[in-house]
Write an enzyme that holds these catalytic residues in place. Structure first.
Site, PDB file in Angstrom:
ATOM      1  N   ARG A   1      25.650  21.206  20.310  1.00 18.21           N
ATOM      2  CA  ARG A   1      26.400  20.082  21.085  1.00 18.21           C
ATOM      3  C   ARG A   1      27.787  20.113  20.509  1.00 18.21           C
ATOM      4  O   ARG A   1      28.774  19.843  21.161  1.00 18.21           O
ATOM      5  CB  ARG A   1      25.819  18.878  21.129  1.00 18.21           C
ATOM      6  CG  ARG A   1      26.328  17.749  22.158  1.00 18.21           C
ATOM      7  CD  ARG A   1      25.306  16.869  22.065  1.00 18.21           C
ATOM      8  NE  ARG A   1      25.877  15.558  23.303  1.00 18.21           N
ATOM      9  CZ  ARG A   1      26.467  14.595  23.071  1.00 18.21           C
ATOM     10  NH1 ARG A   1      26.587  14.319  21.611  1.00 18.21           N
ATOM     11  NH2 ARG A   1      26.955  13.760  23.903  1.00 18.21           N
TER      12      ARG A   1
ATOM     13  N   ILE B   1      30.810  13.781  28.062  1.00 16.62           N
ATOM     14  CA  ILE B   1      29.751  14.734  27.729  1.00 16.62           C
ATOM     15  C   ILE B   1      28.350  13.643  27.823  1.00 16.62           C
ATOM     16  O   ILE B   1      28.463  12.624  27.132  1.00 16.62           O
ATOM     17  CB  ILE B   1      29.829  15.462  26.554  1.00 16.62           C
ATOM     18  CG1 ILE B   1      28.521  16.545  26.305  1.00 16.62           C
ATOM     19  CG2 ILE B   1      29.705  14.475  25.232  1.00 16.62           C
ATOM     20  CD1 ILE B   1      28.543  17.421  24.939  1.00 16.62           C
ATOM     21  N   SER B   2      27.318  14.112  28.462  1.00 22.50           N
ATOM     22  CA  SER B   2      26.354  13.230  28.475  1.00 22.50           C
ATOM     23  C   SER B   2      25.598  12.941  27.225  1.00 22.50           C
ATOM     24  O   SER B   2      25.590  13.658  26.318  1.00 22.50           O
ATOM     25  CB  SER B   2      25.158  14.109  29.516  1.00 22.50           C
ATOM     26  OG  SER B   2      25.696  13.794  30.990  1.00 22.50           O
ATOM     27  N   GLN B   3      25.029  11.471  27.270  1.00 25.24           N
ATOM     28  CA  GLN B   3      24.348  11.251  26.118  1.00 25.24           C
ATOM     29  C   GLN B   3      22.951  12.207  25.985  1.00 25.24           C
ATOM     30  O   GLN B   3      22.389  12.437  26.792  1.00 25.24           O
ATOM     31  CB  GLN B   3      23.783   9.850  26.241  1.00 25.24           C
ATOM     32  CG  GLN B   3      22.993   9.059  25.236  1.00 25.24           C
ATOM     33  CD  GLN B   3      22.638   7.705  25.285  1.00 25.24           C
ATOM     34  OE1 GLN B   3      22.755   7.208  26.827  1.00 25.24           O
ATOM     35  NE2 GLN B   3      22.013   7.251  24.713  1.00 25.24           N
ATOM     36  N   PRO B   4      22.791  12.714  24.804  1.00 29.24           N
ATOM     37  CA  PRO B   4      21.549  13.696  24.505  1.00 29.24           C
ATOM     38  C   PRO B   4      20.246  12.875  24.967  1.00 29.24           C
ATOM     39  O   PRO B   4      19.713  13.602  25.775  1.00 29.24           O
ATOM     40  CB  PRO B   4      21.562  13.893  23.070  1.00 29.24           C
ATOM     41  CG  PRO B   4      22.785  13.534  22.638  1.00 29.24           C
ATOM     42  CD  PRO B   4      23.429  12.656  23.428  1.00 29.24           C
TER      43      PRO B   4
END
Ligand code: SAH
Length: 267
Positions: free
Chosen positions: A76, A102-105
């Protein structure tokens, strides 16, 4: 954000569906999250950090081994600006420019787990690995890369040109292996060229569940869409084989996504 699986079910066709209550909490920055300063070389440290991230996701209820493995493979820190690289393995959404994130994992892992679980009812693990997927809202390409580790063929579309270019660079390995196709495209009505899909993931929020996309989904396929105006419910609609032209929709977590926008932005 607990697992409020199947809060309610309903069947809809092309009709509009809007189920939004006005409650819930943003998950972009969770209270109590400690932001650690990590190694000055995130590349070297990233394997250990990814393992820690996987442990954290497991504790939050992610059990799908394929998804956890994929999160462990995708680096990431390569998807964010170098100034933010030391935070890349925190379970946080981070800015990527152009007012996008960026999306949260956890959200990436959770959405893929939901869709894989729904699809696994009629498919073997091997079949799941060969499915055809669309993502609307590629951003910097992180979820597209994780999806490419989980499924056979992934198409992802992005409406902001510099982000599309960023994703092309970040995902070059998957693009060259022909696992992933990226397009500079407004995906508000899906992307007909790669249809029919086994699943469509919306990575930006809609006001209403996109029932009209039924024609781009295979029988038994799934559309996952964060739906609502300020906060959203994650809704997953399965295209029912027995009921022609209709989705059976289940409601999951309360989430906070950036909104879907119309048109292309070349900036
Ligand atoms: N999938 C990303 C998260 C992206 S944030 C990740 O893996 O981190 C949502 C993205 O959706 C933004 O980049 C935004 O530009 C894009 N988007 C919004 N509306 C869109 C549309 N109509 N078509 C394609 N992309 C869209």
């Amino acid at each position: 954000m607990g697992t409020k699986d199947k809060l309610r079910r309903l069947s809809v066709g092309k009709a509009d569906v809007n189920l939004m209550p006005r409650w819930g909490a943003r998950v972009l920055f969770e209270p109590g999250t400690k932001i650690k300063k990590t190694s000055s070389n995130p590349g070297l440290a990233s394997l250990t950090l990814r393992k820690k991230l996987i442990d954290r996701l497991r504790k939050r209820g992610i059990v799908d081994a394929t998804v956890l493995k994929a999160i462990g493979i995708v680096e990431r820190h390569r998807f964010v600006d170098s100034a933010l690289a030391s935070m890349a393995y925190e379970d946080l959404a981070l800015p990527i420019g152009f007012k996008q994130t960026i999306s949260q994992p956890f959200v990436v892992a959770r959405t893929i787990s939901i869709v894989r679980k729904l699809l696994s009812k009629n498919r073997s693990e091997d079949e799941l690995a060969h499915l055809n997927i669309l993502e609307v809202g590629c951003g910097c390409g992180y979820q597209a890369a994780v999806l490419s580790e989980c499924f056979g063929q992934v198409t992802s579309v992005e409406r902001i040109h510099p982000l599309y270019e960023k994703a092309l660079k970040n995902c070059a390995e998957y693009v060259s292996k022909r696992k992933l196709k990226l397009h500079f495209y407004d995906g508000k009505s899906g992307f007909n060229d790669g249809a029919p899909y086994d699943a469509i993931f919306f990575s930006a929020s809609l006001e209403k569940f996109p029932g009209e996309l039924i024609e781009q989904v295979k029988d038994g396929g799934v559309v996952l869409a964060p739906t609502g105006i300020n906060l959203q419910y994650l809704l997953a609609g399965i295209k029912e084989v027995s009921l022609s032209e209709s989705f059976s929709i289940s409601s999951y977590d309360v989430v906070s996504y950036v909104p879907l926008r119309e048109g292309l932005d070349r900036l």
